[in-house]
Write an enzyme that holds these catalytic residues in place. Structure first.
Site, PDB file in Angstrom:
ATOM      1  N   GLU A  44       0.821  -1.208   0.000  1.00 49.13           N
ATOM      2  CA  GLU A  44       0.000   0.000   0.000  1.00 49.13           C
ATOM      3  C   GLU A  44       0.859   1.266   0.000  1.00 49.13           C
ATOM      4  OE1 GLU A  44      -2.844  -0.564   3.191  1.00 49.13           O
ATOM      5  OE2 GLU A  44      -3.920  -2.053   1.970  1.00 49.13           O
ATOM      6  N   CYS A  53      -1.978  -4.777  -5.691  1.00 49.52           N
ATOM      7  CA  CYS A  53      -2.505  -6.022  -5.123  1.00 49.52           C
ATOM      8  C   CYS A  53      -1.460  -7.137  -5.198  1.00 49.52           C
ATOM      9  CB  CYS A  53      -3.736  -6.472  -5.885  1.00 49.52           C
ATOM     10  SG  CYS A  53      -5.135  -5.368  -5.758  1.00 49.52           S
ATOM     11  N   GLU A  55      -1.759 -10.159  -6.286  1.00 45.55           N
ATOM     12  CA  GLU A  55      -1.780 -10.917  -7.538  1.00 45.55           C
ATOM     13  C   GLU A  55      -0.898 -10.245  -8.592  1.00 45.55           C
ATOM     14  OE1 GLU A  55      -4.294  -9.878  -5.692  1.00 45.55           O
ATOM     15  OE2 GLU A  55      -6.145 -10.959  -6.116  1.00 45.55           O
ATOM     16  N   CYS A  86      -9.623  -8.669  -7.314  1.00 48.95           N
ATOM     17  CA  CYS A  86     -10.375  -7.481  -7.720  1.00 48.95           C
ATOM     18  C   CYS A  86     -10.471  -7.440  -9.248  1.00 48.95           C
ATOM     19  CB  CYS A  86      -9.714  -6.217  -7.182  1.00 48.95           C
ATOM     20  SG  CYS A  86      -8.244  -5.721  -8.086  1.00 48.95           S
TER      21      CYS A  86
HETATM   22  N1  THU Z   1      -6.056  -6.473  -2.448  1.00 49.43           N
HETATM   23  C1  THU Z   1      -5.274  -7.424  -3.038  1.00 49.43           C
HETATM   24  O1  THU Z   1      -4.074  -7.533  -2.745  1.00 49.43           O
HETATM   25  N2  THU Z   1      -5.849  -8.235  -3.963  1.00 49.43           N
HETATM   26  C2  THU Z   1      -7.152  -8.165  -4.360  1.00 49.43           C
HETATM   27  O2  THU Z   1      -7.543  -8.822  -5.301  1.00 49.43           O
HETATM   28  C3  THU Z   1      -8.071  -7.298  -3.633  1.00 49.43           C
HETATM   29  C4  THU Z   1      -7.457  -6.280  -2.752  1.00 49.43           C
HETATM   30  C5  THU Z   1      -5.445  -5.569  -1.474  1.00 49.43           C
HETATM   31  C6  THU Z   1      -5.326  -4.144  -1.942  1.00 49.43           C
HETATM   32  C7  THU Z   1      -5.325  -3.395  -0.627  1.00 49.43           C
HETATM   33  O3  THU Z   1      -3.983  -3.346  -0.162  1.00 49.43           O
HETATM   34  C8  THU Z   1      -6.116  -4.261   0.315  1.00 49.43           C
HETATM   35  O4  THU Z   1      -6.217  -5.530  -0.300  1.00 49.43           O
HETATM   36  C9  THU Z   1      -7.518  -3.744   0.593  1.00 49.43           C
HETATM   37  O5  THU Z   1      -8.201  -3.480  -0.574  1.00 49.43           O
END
Ligand code: THU
Length: 130
Positions: A44, A53, A55, A86
């Site tokens: 983040e 993310c 992935e 996502c």
């Molecule tokens: N996040 C992921 O790493 N992968 C996803 O497919 C959904 C969301 C992370 C992004 C962010 O750091 C946290 O989860 C909350 O959204």
């Protein structure tokens, strides 16, 4: 590689998550047809939108090391409720194959498996530009 082992590797990768804002840790592990494993975690940013993310981190590591033959990816977020990739990650991963298996796990014993085409039907992909 067995799905359960890939999930375990994704759970270990989740420990590396840098998520001080959401406090939501995600781990991912990619497995290639050539037998390589690449891991990722979510990272983040204080300015929020640069957040990436787990992935996409795992895919970027895999592709940038020269491997595009991705067979499957395990993703582990919450242990309470299964997390799914996502929309941005679905589109990003689809670039490298609609048949890639996505193992959405809550734990080693609780997971669901889908192909990218199932997760992103009627998609726009590389073949649409030809
Ligand atoms: N996040 C992921 O790493 N992968 C996803 O497919 C959904 C969301 C992370 C992004 C962010 O750091 C946290 O989860 C909350 O959204």
């Amino acid at each position: 590689m067995e799905d359960r082992l890939l999930i375990k590797i994704a759970m270990e990768a989740r420990e590396k998550s840098y998520s001080p804002y959401s406090k939501f840790k995600v781990g991912a592990a990619v497995y290639t047809k050539s037998g390589k494993v690449f891991t990722g975690c979510n990272i983040e940013s204080a300015s929020y939108s640069p957040t990436i993310c787990a992935e996409r981190v795992a895919f970027a590591k895999c592709i940038s090391e020269g491997y595009r033959d991705i067979e499957k990816i395990a993703v582990v977020g919450s242990e309470v409720k299964t997390s799914f990739p996502c929309g941005v990650c679905r589109q990003f991963m689809l670039e490298f194959g609609k048949d890639i298996k996505v193992i959405c796990a809550r734990s080693i014993d609780s997971y669901e498996v889908y192909t990218l085409s199932q997760l992103l039907p009627h998609s726009f992909g590389p073949e649409d530009l030809n």
